[in-house]
Design a protein around this motif. Structure first.
Motif, PDB file in Angstrom:
ATOM      1  N   ASN A   1      39.971  20.481  47.302  1.00 32.12           N
ATOM      2  CA  ASN A   1      40.255  21.589  48.227  1.00 32.12           C
ATOM      3  C   ASN A   1      39.628  22.913  47.777  1.00 32.12           C
ATOM      4  O   ASN A   1      40.090  23.990  48.171  1.00 32.12           O
ATOM      5  CB  ASN A   1      41.771  21.777  48.415  1.00 32.12           C
ATOM      6  CG  ASN A   1      42.426  20.557  49.029  1.00 32.12           C
ATOM      7  OD1 ASN A   1      41.861  19.933  49.920  1.00 32.12           O
ATOM      8  ND2 ASN A   1      43.600  20.207  48.530  1.00 32.12           N
TER       9      ASN A   1
ATOM     10  N   ASP B   1      41.541  27.701  51.366  1.00 32.35           N
ATOM     11  CA  ASP B   1      42.419  28.555  52.170  1.00 32.35           C
ATOM     12  C   ASP B   1      42.500  29.986  51.637  1.00 32.35           C
ATOM     13  O   ASP B   1      43.309  30.793  52.101  1.00 32.35           O
ATOM     14  CB  ASP B   1      43.823  27.957  52.298  1.00 32.35           C
ATOM     15  CG  ASP B   1      44.455  27.583  50.963  1.00 32.35           C
ATOM     16  OD1 ASP B   1      43.875  27.894  49.906  1.00 32.35           O
ATOM     17  OD2 ASP B   1      45.539  26.961  50.981  1.00 32.35           O
ATOM     18  N   HIS B   2      41.651  30.317  50.662  1.00 31.15           N
ATOM     19  CA  HIS B   2      41.527  31.703  50.208  1.00 31.15           C
ATOM     20  C   HIS B   2      40.289  32.382  50.790  1.00 31.15           C
ATOM     21  O   HIS B   2      40.103  33.586  50.605  1.00 31.15           O
ATOM     22  CB  HIS B   2      41.448  31.772  48.676  1.00 31.15           C
ATOM     23  CG  HIS B   2      42.738  31.453  47.998  1.00 31.15           C
ATOM     24  ND1 HIS B   2      42.958  31.671  46.650  1.00 31.15           N
ATOM     25  CD2 HIS B   2      43.905  30.929  48.463  1.00 31.15           C
ATOM     26  CE1 HIS B   2      44.170  31.289  46.323  1.00 31.15           C
ATOM     27  NE2 HIS B   2      44.771  30.838  47.402  1.00 31.15           N
TER      28      HIS B   2
ATOM     29  N   SER C   1      50.856  32.703  42.816  1.00 34.35           N
ATOM     30  CA  SER C   1      50.474  31.309  43.039  1.00 34.35           C
ATOM     31  C   SER C   1      49.397  31.212  44.114  1.00 34.35           C
ATOM     32  O   SER C   1      49.232  32.114  44.951  1.00 34.35           O
ATOM     33  CB  SER C   1      51.692  30.492  43.468  1.00 34.35           C
ATOM     34  OG  SER C   1      52.098  30.858  44.784  1.00 34.35           O
ATOM     35  N   LYS C   2      48.671  30.114  44.109  1.00 34.24           N
ATOM     36  CA  LYS C   2      47.658  29.878  45.137  1.00 34.24           C
ATOM     37  C   LYS C   2      48.295  29.849  46.522  1.00 34.24           C
ATOM     38  O   LYS C   2      47.703  30.340  47.500  1.00 34.24           O
ATOM     39  CB  LYS C   2      46.928  28.561  44.861  1.00 34.24           C
ATOM     40  CG  LYS C   2      46.066  28.569  43.614  1.00 34.24           C
ATOM     41  CD  LYS C   2      45.391  27.218  43.397  1.00 34.24           C
ATOM     42  CE  LYS C   2      44.535  27.227  42.143  1.00 34.24           C
ATOM     43  NZ  LYS C   2      43.891  25.902  41.907  1.00 34.24           N
ATOM     44  N   GLU C   3      49.503  29.313  46.607  1.00 42.31           N
ATOM     45  CA  GLU C   3      50.191  29.225  47.893  1.00 42.31           C
ATOM     46  C   GLU C   3      50.560  30.608  48.415  1.00 42.31           C
ATOM     47  O   GLU C   3      50.408  30.897  49.616  1.00 42.31           O
ATOM     48  CB  GLU C   3      51.442  28.364  47.756  1.00 42.31           C
ATOM     49  CG  GLU C   3      51.191  26.898  47.465  1.00 42.31           C
ATOM     50  CD  GLU C   3      50.792  26.626  46.019  1.00 42.31           C
ATOM     51  OE1 GLU C   3      50.260  25.522  45.751  1.00 42.31           O
ATOM     52  OE2 GLU C   3      51.004  27.507  45.145  1.00 42.31           O
ATOM     53  N   TYR C   4      51.037  31.477  47.529  1.00 46.55           N
ATOM     54  CA  TYR C   4      51.382  32.850  47.919  1.00 46.55           C
ATOM     55  C   TYR C   4      50.141  33.572  48.445  1.00 46.55           C
ATOM     56  O   TYR C   4      50.182  34.219  49.497  1.00 46.55           O
ATOM     57  CB  TYR C   4      51.955  33.597  46.716  1.00 46.55           C
ATOM     58  CG  TYR C   4      52.292  35.060  46.983  1.00 46.55           C
ATOM     59  CD1 TYR C   4      53.593  35.442  47.291  1.00 46.55           C
ATOM     60  CD2 TYR C   4      51.321  36.061  46.895  1.00 46.55           C
ATOM     61  CE1 TYR C   4      53.916  36.773  47.529  1.00 46.55           C
ATOM     62  CE2 TYR C   4      51.625  37.390  47.134  1.00 46.55           C
ATOM     63  CZ  TYR C   4      52.926  37.738  47.446  1.00 46.55           C
ATOM     64  OH  TYR C   4      53.236  39.061  47.686  1.00 46.55           O
TER      65      TYR C   4
ATOM     66  N   ALA D   1      47.402  32.267  49.661  1.00 49.69           N
ATOM     67  CA  ALA D   1      46.962  31.676  50.916  1.00 49.69           C
ATOM     68  C   ALA D   1      47.791  32.206  52.086  1.00 49.69           C
ATOM     69  O   ALA D   1      47.241  32.531  53.147  1.00 49.69           O
ATOM     70  CB  ALA D   1      47.053  30.152  50.842  1.00 49.69           C
ATOM     71  N   ASP D   2      49.099  32.312  51.913  1.00 52.29           N
ATOM     72  CA  ASP D   2      49.967  32.840  52.963  1.00 52.29           C
ATOM     73  C   ASP D   2      49.650  34.299  53.257  1.00 52.29           C
ATOM     74  O   ASP D   2      49.628  34.720  54.421  1.00 52.29           O
ATOM     75  CB  ASP D   2      51.438  32.709  52.561  1.00 52.29           C
ATOM     76  CG  ASP D   2      51.938  31.269  52.591  1.00 52.29           C
ATOM     77  OD1 ASP D   2      51.266  30.420  53.217  1.00 52.29           O
ATOM     78  OD2 ASP D   2      52.991  30.999  51.981  1.00 52.29           O
TER      79      ASP D   2
ATOM     80  N   LYS E   1      46.369  34.538  55.135  1.00 52.24           N
ATOM     81  CA  LYS E   1      46.561  34.099  56.518  1.00 52.24           C
ATOM     82  C   LYS E   1      47.178  35.210  57.354  1.00 52.24           C
ATOM     83  O   LYS E   1      46.744  35.476  58.490  1.00 52.24           O
ATOM     84  CB  LYS E   1      47.444  32.848  56.546  1.00 52.24           C
ATOM     85  CG  LYS E   1      47.651  32.270  57.930  1.00 52.24           C
ATOM     86  CD  LYS E   1      48.498  30.999  57.863  1.00 52.24           C
ATOM     87  CE  LYS E   1      48.701  30.418  59.257  1.00 52.24           C
ATOM     88  NZ  LYS E   1      49.530  29.171  59.196  1.00 52.24           N
TER      89      LYS E   1
END
Length: 324
Positions: free
Chosen positions: A29, A101-102, A264-267, A269-270, A273
């Motif tokens: 990814n 997603d970044h 985090s990568k998830e933070y 990415a959100d 977005k």
């Protein structure tokens, strides 16, 4: 192989050098991006001195943002697509691997160098003003270091969303620059008391603070009841002595500290977005928002770029051109 800025140990600008090192290999990814430009941040000079190491798993190469083109197609990201991104490290190099997603498309009207003034500064600004402080129209916000990369982004974002803006900066030239960007009040912290000026302004609902200890008491004086105070840097020191918590409690202040690099990568990415979905890219495309580029240096001039940043003379971003 690729060229990258490396460091011969930690220290002054003379430890910076351009070297040939292995090109990174993208993982699951991730997208390999051929970098055209990066930009300087205060964290870069601290990392060079050994005071701000990259988070675990991040590249040891300095650089928290980049613009470039997708080197190899991955999913919906076609080879050659112009993109920009925040990074945990690795910006001062010809290639970087970035979570898909970044990635953020570069508006068509911006060059790679202009777009390099966006990722770290503007996403940090969006994070602290809206994601964390929940800024709303007609609220008053105090922005320290108004002429910095984050500061110039904050002024424009705040005005875009209908907030009233007060800034501090260190010269008449920077005050005028901030007013031209839309600041309602500009204060020279070297010659004026921002505490008194903010009192006349009616106080502020939000304090966005990259200074830290030196401004602690005056920030507390400036903030209104139920205000939100976001500390995202400590340029003026990190040790606060003899603080009365009663002052914070009396005003019911929400005091929040934050960073972006170690999230985090998830933070991230959100956050990215939401940044895109809020129409920020459209505002760049339409010329409503403008990245502020102060000066561009080549990769070989990286030491001069760091020297300029440490003089604190710039209004806006200092950009490092990777591909000549």
């Amino acid at each position: 192989m690729m060229r990258a800025v490396t460091t011969a140990g930690f220290g002054d600008i003379d430890v910076l050098q351009v070297s040939e090192i292995p090109r990174p290999i993208p993982g699951e990814n991730e997208v390999l991006v051929k970098i055209h430009a990066s930009a300087l941040n205060r964290a870069d000079t601290l990392q060079r001195k050994g005071l701000y190491p990259p988070p675990p798993g991040a590249s040891n190469i300095i650089g928290l943002e980049c613009t470039g083109e997708v080197a190899e197609s991955v999913g919906s990201w076609a080879s050659g697509k112009r993109v920009m991104s925040i990074l945990s490290g690795g910006g001062y190099a010809e290639y970087a691997t970035i979570p898909s997603d970044h990635l953020i498309p570069i508006p068509d009207n911006l060059s790679y160098e202009e777009a390099a003034a966006i990722p770290e500064g503007w996403i940090t600004a969006y994070q602290i003003l809206f994601y964390i402080a929940k800024g709303k129209p007609q609220e008053k916000v105090l922005i320290h270091a108004g002429a910095s990369g984050v500061g110039t982004a904050l002024i424009q974002l705040a005005k875009l969303k209908g907030l009233l803006v007060a800034v501090t900066c260190g010269s008449q030239e920077k005050m005028d620059f901030c007013r031209n960007l839309g600041a309602d009040l500009a204060i020279n912290y070297k010659t004026e008391s921002f505490k008194e000026k903010i009192r006349d302004f009616g106080g502020v609902d939000i304090v966005l603070d990259c200074i830290g200890a030196n401004y602690f008491e005056d920030n507390l004086d400036a903030i209104n009841l139920d205000g939100r105070w976001i500390i995202y840097g400590t340029m003026g020191g990190h040790q606060v002595n003899q603080v009365s918590l009663r002052g914070l409690m009396a005003k019911r202040v929400s005091l929040i500290t934050t960073t972006l690099r170690s999230r985090s990568k998830e933070y991230k990415a959100d956050l990215i977005k939401e940044f895109i979905n809020d129409g920020i890219l459209d505002a760049f495309q339409n010329g409503i928002l403008k990245p502020i580029l102060y000066r561009t240096f080549s990769m070989e001039e990286v030491a001069l770029a760091h020297e300029l940043m440490e003089k604190n003379e710039n209004s806006g971003k200092i950009v490092l051109k990777i591909i000549s």
